[in-house]
Design a protein around this motif. Sequence first.
Motif, mmCIF file in Angstrom:
data_model
loop_
_atom_site.group_PDB
_atom_site.id
_atom_site.type_symbol
_atom_site.label_atom_id
_atom_site.label_comp_id
_atom_site.label_asym_id
_atom_site.label_seq_id
_atom_site.Cartn_x
_atom_site.Cartn_y
_atom_site.Cartn_z
ATOM 1 N N SER A 102 -34.835 -31.085 -18.378
ATOM 2 C CA SER A 102 -35.367 -31.524 -16.936
ATOM 3 C C SER A 102 -35.456 -33.191 -17.237
ATOM 4 N N ALA A 103 -35.055 -33.700 -15.912
ATOM 5 C CA ALA A 103 -35.160 -34.984 -15.801
ATOM 6 C C ALA A 103 -36.001 -35.326 -14.595
ATOM 7 N N VAL A 104 -37.287 -36.081 -14.799
ATOM 8 C CA VAL A 104 -38.121 -36.379 -14.052
ATOM 9 C C VAL A 104 -37.978 -37.856 -13.418
ATOM 10 N N VAL A 105 -37.934 -37.977 -12.231
ATOM 11 C CA VAL A 105 -37.610 -39.486 -11.519
ATOM 12 C C VAL A 105 -38.835 -39.822 -10.885
ATOM 13 N N ARG A 106 -39.486 -40.772 -11.337
ATOM 14 C CA ARG A 106 -40.674 -41.408 -10.474
ATOM 15 C C ARG A 106 -40.189 -42.286 -9.541
ATOM 16 N N THR A 107 -40.452 -42.297 -8.321
ATOM 17 C CA THR A 107 -40.175 -43.223 -7.340
ATOM 18 C C THR A 107 -41.373 -43.843 -6.565
ATOM 19 N N SER A 108 -40.905 -44.547 -5.741
ATOM 20 C CA SER A 108 -42.398 -45.295 -4.908
ATOM 21 C C SER A 108 -41.849 -45.400 -3.434
ATOM 22 N N TRP A 109 -42.802 -45.250 -2.535
ATOM 23 C CA TRP A 109 -42.577 -45.697 -1.128
ATOM 24 C C TRP A 109 -41.609 -45.261 -0.391
ATOM 25 N N VAL A 110 -41.090 -43.819 -0.560
ATOM 26 C CA VAL A 110 -40.021 -43.316 0.161
ATOM 27 C C VAL A 110 -39.768 -43.388 1.675
ATOM 28 N N VAL A 111 -38.774 -43.632 2.220
ATOM 29 C CA VAL A 111 -38.606 -44.042 3.432
ATOM 30 C C VAL A 111 -37.255 -43.808 4.003
ATOM 31 N N SER A 112 -37.156 -43.336 5.189
ATOM 32 C CA SER A 112 -35.703 -42.750 5.859
ATOM 33 C C SER A 112 -35.957 -42.893 7.294
ATOM 34 N N ALA A 113 -34.679 -42.529 7.921
ATOM 35 C CA ALA A 113 -34.756 -42.338 9.220
ATOM 36 C C ALA A 113 -35.097 -41.127 9.770
ATOM 37 N N THR A 114 -35.699 -40.148 8.977
ATOM 38 C CA THR A 114 -36.431 -38.790 9.402
ATOM 39 C C THR A 114 -37.729 -38.692 8.763
ATOM 40 N N GLY A 115 -38.209 -37.740 9.199
ATOM 41 C CA GLY A 115 -39.835 -37.468 8.672
ATOM 42 C C GLY A 115 -40.710 -38.480 8.964
ATOM 43 N N GLN A 116 -41.988 -38.156 8.476
ATOM 44 C CA GLN A 116 -42.966 -39.337 8.534
ATOM 45 C C GLN A 116 -43.101 -40.192 7.601
ATOM 46 N N ASN A 117 -42.797 -41.592 7.874
ATOM 47 C CA ASN A 117 -42.896 -42.458 6.637
ATOM 48 C C ASN A 117 -43.420 -43.916 7.197
ATOM 49 N N PHE A 118 -43.515 -44.832 6.566
ATOM 50 C CA PHE A 118 -43.981 -46.086 6.832
ATOM 51 C C PHE A 118 -43.262 -46.769 7.912
ATOM 52 N N LEU A 119 -41.962 -46.723 7.539
ATOM 53 C CA LEU A 119 -40.854 -47.450 8.292
ATOM 54 C C LEU A 119 -40.967 -46.964 9.878
ATOM 55 N N ARG A 120 -40.984 -45.608 9.949
ATOM 56 C CA ARG A 120 -40.914 -45.059 11.253
ATOM 57 C C ARG A 120 -42.266 -45.363 11.940
ATOM 58 N N THR A 121 -43.270 -45.353 11.355
ATOM 59 C CA THR A 121 -44.629 -45.641 11.639
ATOM 60 C C THR A 121 -44.562 -47.077 12.382
ATOM 61 N N MET A 122 -44.171 -48.117 11.458
ATOM 62 C CA MET A 122 -44.060 -49.477 12.115
ATOM 63 C C MET A 122 -43.406 -49.403 13.222
ATOM 64 N N LEU A 123 -42.061 -48.853 13.589
ATOM 65 C CA LEU A 123 -41.375 -48.783 14.843
ATOM 66 C C LEU A 123 -42.015 -48.506 15.938
ATOM 67 N N ARG A 124 -42.829 -47.168 15.441
ATOM 68 C CA ARG A 124 -43.598 -46.522 16.698
ATOM 69 C C ARG A 124 -44.600 -47.238 17.235
ATOM 70 N N LEU A 125 -45.412 -48.069 16.159
ATOM 71 C CA LEU A 125 -46.416 -48.905 16.573
ATOM 72 C C LEU A 125 -45.947 -50.122 17.337
ATOM 73 N N ALA A 126 -44.748 -50.429 16.909
ATOM 74 C CA ALA A 126 -44.251 -51.879 17.774
ATOM 75 C C ALA A 126 -43.873 -51.483 19.250
#
Length: 311
Positions: free
Chosen positions: A154-178
């Motif tokens: 098993s390889a465990v990959v820790r990551t942070s602040w995942v964003v994309s053009a889909t789903g609920q994430n910070f990037l899409r929230t900022m664009l919606r608030l704008a």
Amino acid sequence: MSGRGEHRPLRVLVAGRDGQLARALVPAFAGAGWRVSALGRADGLDLAGSPSAIVAAVRSVSPDLVVNAAAYTAVDRAESEPDAALAVNRDGAGALAAAAHATGAPVLHVSTDYVFDGDKGAPYTETDRPTPIGAYGRSKLEGERAVLAANPRSAVVRTSWVVSATGQNFLRTMLRLAETRDEVSVVNDQRGAPTFASDLAAAALRMAPRLLRSPAGDEAFGVFHLSGAPDTTWHGFAAAVFAGAASRGQKVPKLNAIPTSAYPTPTRRPADSRLDCSRILAVHCIARPDWRPSLERCLGQLLHAEASVPA
């Protein structure tokens, strides 16, 4: 070790069909010639379900590799639903890893910077002692341990602040608030790095060949860190989002910097969850992906799609 891919396309099972990472993994692996099975609850792979059902779902695919992109990710709700978070992030993840081990498949399991409390004052390495400060982080840490115990490949990959053009994430929230606000306030005292799902998917694809050929005990397995570069704050990332939107003719709000104390949440976030990503570079030759070109591509995709919708 698996040698089953010599005369047929390699098969990858992606757990978490509809999540933003899963939706990036599917085209990444399919584009490289893999046969991809992305399964979620509707397909019979429910990590909160019974271990026997998880085993059946894995056997139905007979994968060469399992990538676990499924998780309970409601950080604040986890405080009132700790058992639900553990059911998916610990018990389900462990059962999935065990089922993969029974078929001879290695596992790539995605975890989080929230396993740390953020008080170190420097980027965290894989050898730093995890000290989660919330139910979500605790459930993900226990999930890492369950996965590593259930499947030695098993390889465990820790990551942070995942964003994309889909789903609920910070990037899409900022664009919606704008679209609706003249001013937006974002915390400027939480440090870390955004990581685009597409960049994580590319890293998973790059790790895959070595995971397939390596025996248990090889340095290809274990815990790794991978986040975008450069490090920033949530306010810094929001400023980049709005700058990119403005360059495409979008109306953007005034951006205010506030301390975390001015934006209380049920769960305390790590103040400094920067990740040292040197091990994944040394072992898998994967450098931290620059999130700025990925942001430009994502904004182009999102804002072009928005502009294409008839009024």
